[in-house]
Design a protein around this motif. Sequence first.
Motif, PDB file in Angstrom:
ATOM      1  N   PHE A  70       0.879  -1.141  -0.008  1.00 51.33           N
ATOM      2  CA  PHE A  70      -0.070  -0.099  -0.089  1.00 51.33           C
ATOM      3  C   PHE A  70       0.841   1.227   0.016  1.00 51.33           C
ATOM      4  O   PHE A  70       1.922   1.279   0.659  1.00 51.33           O
ATOM      5  CB  PHE A  70      -0.902   0.089   1.181  1.00 51.33           C
ATOM      6  N   THR A  71       0.446   2.161  -0.729  1.00 50.02           N
ATOM      7  CA  THR A  71       1.195   3.387  -0.591  1.00 50.02           C
ATOM      8  C   THR A  71       1.307   4.081   0.788  1.00 50.02           C
ATOM      9  O   THR A  71       0.309   4.243   1.291  1.00 50.02           O
ATOM     10  CB  THR A  71       0.519   4.542  -1.828  1.00 50.02           C
TER      11      THR A  71
ATOM     12  N   SER B 260     -10.973  -2.655  -0.807  1.00 46.88           N
ATOM     13  CA  SER B 260     -10.561  -1.583   0.090  1.00 46.88           C
ATOM     14  C   SER B 260     -10.338  -2.338   1.302  1.00 46.88           C
ATOM     15  O   SER B 260     -11.124  -3.089   2.019  1.00 46.88           O
ATOM     16  CB  SER B 260     -11.418  -0.649   0.075  1.00 46.88           C
TER      17      SER B 260
ATOM     18  N   MET C  54      -8.052   1.718   1.945  1.00 44.64           N
ATOM     19  CA  MET C  54      -7.153   1.944   0.957  1.00 44.64           C
ATOM     20  C   MET C  54      -7.010   0.838  -0.123  1.00 44.64           C
ATOM     21  O   MET C  54      -7.016  -0.377   0.528  1.00 44.64           O
ATOM     22  CB  MET C  54      -5.752   2.233   1.216  1.00 44.64           C
ATOM     23  N   LYS C  55      -6.963   0.712  -1.203  1.00 50.06           N
ATOM     24  CA  LYS C  55      -6.899  -0.254  -2.068  1.00 50.06           C
ATOM     25  C   LYS C  55      -5.312  -0.611  -2.367  1.00 50.06           C
ATOM     26  O   LYS C  55      -4.619   0.298  -2.023  1.00 50.06           O
ATOM     27  CB  LYS C  55      -7.309  -0.040  -3.617  1.00 50.06           C
TER      28      LYS C  55
ATOM     29  N   SER D  34      -1.563  -0.829  -3.826  1.00 50.44           N
ATOM     30  CA  SER D  34      -1.070  -0.356  -5.048  1.00 50.44           C
ATOM     31  C   SER D  34      -0.123  -1.276  -5.702  1.00 50.44           C
ATOM     32  O   SER D  34      -0.080  -1.040  -7.033  1.00 50.44           O
ATOM     33  CB  SER D  34       0.164   0.944  -4.524  1.00 50.44           C
ATOM     34  N   GLN D  35      -0.029  -2.323  -5.135  1.00 53.17           N
ATOM     35  CA  GLN D  35       0.586  -3.536  -6.063  1.00 53.17           C
ATOM     36  C   GLN D  35      -0.012  -5.039  -5.390  1.00 53.17           C
ATOM     37  O   GLN D  35       0.061  -5.003  -4.059  1.00 53.17           O
ATOM     38  CB  GLN D  35       2.006  -3.549  -5.802  1.00 53.17           C
TER      39      GLN D  35
END
Length: 727
Positions: free
Chosen positions: A470-471, A549, A686-687, A689-690
């Motif tokens: 996650f970012t 999410s 959050m979703k 990022s990778q």
Amino acid sequence: MPERFFVLGVEAQGKDFTLPEDALSVHGVVLGSTGSGKTGFLVVLMEEALINGVPVVGLDVKGDLSNLGLSPGALQSGNARAELFAGSRVEVYTPGHVGGRPVALLGFPRSLEEASNVAGDLADFLLAGSGFQVDRHFGLKRLLEKVILYMVENSLVWEDLPSLLLSPPFRQVDGVDVDSIVPRRKRREASVRLASFIGSPAFGRWLRGEPLDFDRMAGEPGAYIFYLPHLSQEERETFVAFFLKRLYAWMLRQGSSSGLRLLLVFDEVYGYLPPYPRSSPAKEPLLSLIKQGRAFGVSVFLSTQNPYDIDYRALGNARLWVIGRLQTSNDRKRVLEGVREASPLSISAERLADVLASLKPREFAVYDAERGNLDIVRTRDTYSRLAGPLTLEQVLGKIRTTRTETQVSTPVKDNLLLLPPQVEGLEEYFIRNQKHSEIIKELEKRGLKVKSIVSAYYEPLLVVEAKLTFTGSRGSLHVTRLVELAHLAEKPSFLEASNLGLKIGELESLPLDSSPTPGYRFIAPSLPLDEKSIERILKRFSDELGKTSYRLYECVETGEISDPLEDLASFVERQTYILALKKRRGKQKNELDRIIVAIKREYEAIGKLEAQLSDLKREALIDSLGKVIIGRTSHLPRKIASTIKKMRSIEKKIKEKEEKIARLKEEAKRHLEEAQARLTVRETYMKPSQVQVHAKMLLWVPVVEVEIEKNGEIAKLKINAYNLSEI
């Protein structure tokens, strides 16, 4: 026992041509082109054997020998020999045809001793039936033999064979590593072909019927004819090879015999005993019978149209030559060569050539190589009604025999696989199952009466894993899910627990094996387990995770995001320290940082003091023991008192340091409480990022279906077979 003699026809002078038993105790070959009457001669020979009480076994490739089973025509009044024949036992078998009188070649051995005697022949039959050329696969045959012995020892069935061959329950065969004898790739190929054969209707045809019982055939004199024209060429060759091997093994167990114990008649041997360098599955066992049979009382009579059809080693062992009309001079030349090789006495080649060239239908030159006698014989009329080569329908409808078929039990067939599907590039494990007896005991504890184990099989689960980042978050989230491949819908479900009760948290503690348990089958996956199918599942897994999410925590004052697996309390504690250690404006040094350094310094000082204290204690002990040993104990009190004084001084300093540390910790606690009071933490979604996904392993879960009785009702229960607490 009265002397036995065989009336085979009449000589040129009109008198009966008779041979004594010892003349037929040697092997014979009957040669003649189409229309020469050689089939009639063989039928007469078999009739005479029955009249004399000699058991006859016939391999009927064309359907002519089975005429012996037809009801005889009108017999001449007062013909004693014909009347003796009319009362003889004649039984005709139809191997591979369950609607007639089949032969159970693959009846499972009942003991290890029996298995040891037949394992090699069973291996040959199974390999041939699966399309292998047996003489080119010695290692595979040897491995198959050992697997068969293991199956007998552990009361398994044929359907267990493919998986056992693929993953043998032993590591060595004759002291050699299994993979060195037959590599896994080759075992996989052989297992697939065997599974296809064992699961086919063709295999079932060799399970049903009567066993090959040569003891009964020899003990109950009669003619036992095996009708073969309805089989394919490959099936005939496979059957004949197995038959001859079992006959040879039986013969060796009987011991030597000076008389004629059994007569084997093989009509039309073309293709089964080809000359060098050609071979066939039946060649070696047939040659073995010919080479050794005489010493054991087994005589072999072969017939063919062309003498070039037979290996010279067989012709060389023939002592009775029955030669009918031959079509070509080359055929007659070949016969002359064979006769000269077989005969210890001289014979005029010119005379024999003249005789062979002048023969008429039903006339035979009978040459006894033991005695050097050559007779011209016209065969007598048969007592049987010769109707030409019989069709299967004629055999089934007209054969004069009593059918007492014994059926060998066949395992229940279902839609389960005998082998797990091949999987490339994916680790494969089998959860170790509980014994059926333990499962039954557990069910009975719960008040369930088990009627039977209906089936036992493995269900396939694909274990997939993903790494999510996650970012703004330092760590990553690892996700594991299960995919039930046997019940795969259009959109696969990624489960935390399977329908059988297997949970993700149990994966690390499961007892796993690299090979399946014998007796278990396999449910077929709903899709092929190839690379493309696995990739499609992983793509959908990745898509689902990427759209989801996840709840994380964010600290407003530090700007940090929690790790994916970090709970709220841990995140708050970590952020409190970060905030408390942050420098305030206008200050060169953070107060909490100063306290932490001071605490560390005091702990280091305590460590040094404790080392000094330990040294003093050791010094006092050694000094005291030394003075006791040398007898100077008067100095002990003064020395000990000095040491104790030093020790107490150090202990006092340690206590002062500990008290200082306690005060510093209280001061640090106040600073942390002040920092936490200023802390603001909030939830955020959050979703990833990778998303990185991979298939971890293919897991086979053992399942048992049982039929139970409860409250007078019968029901089927499906349970996992590895964790009885989940039943």
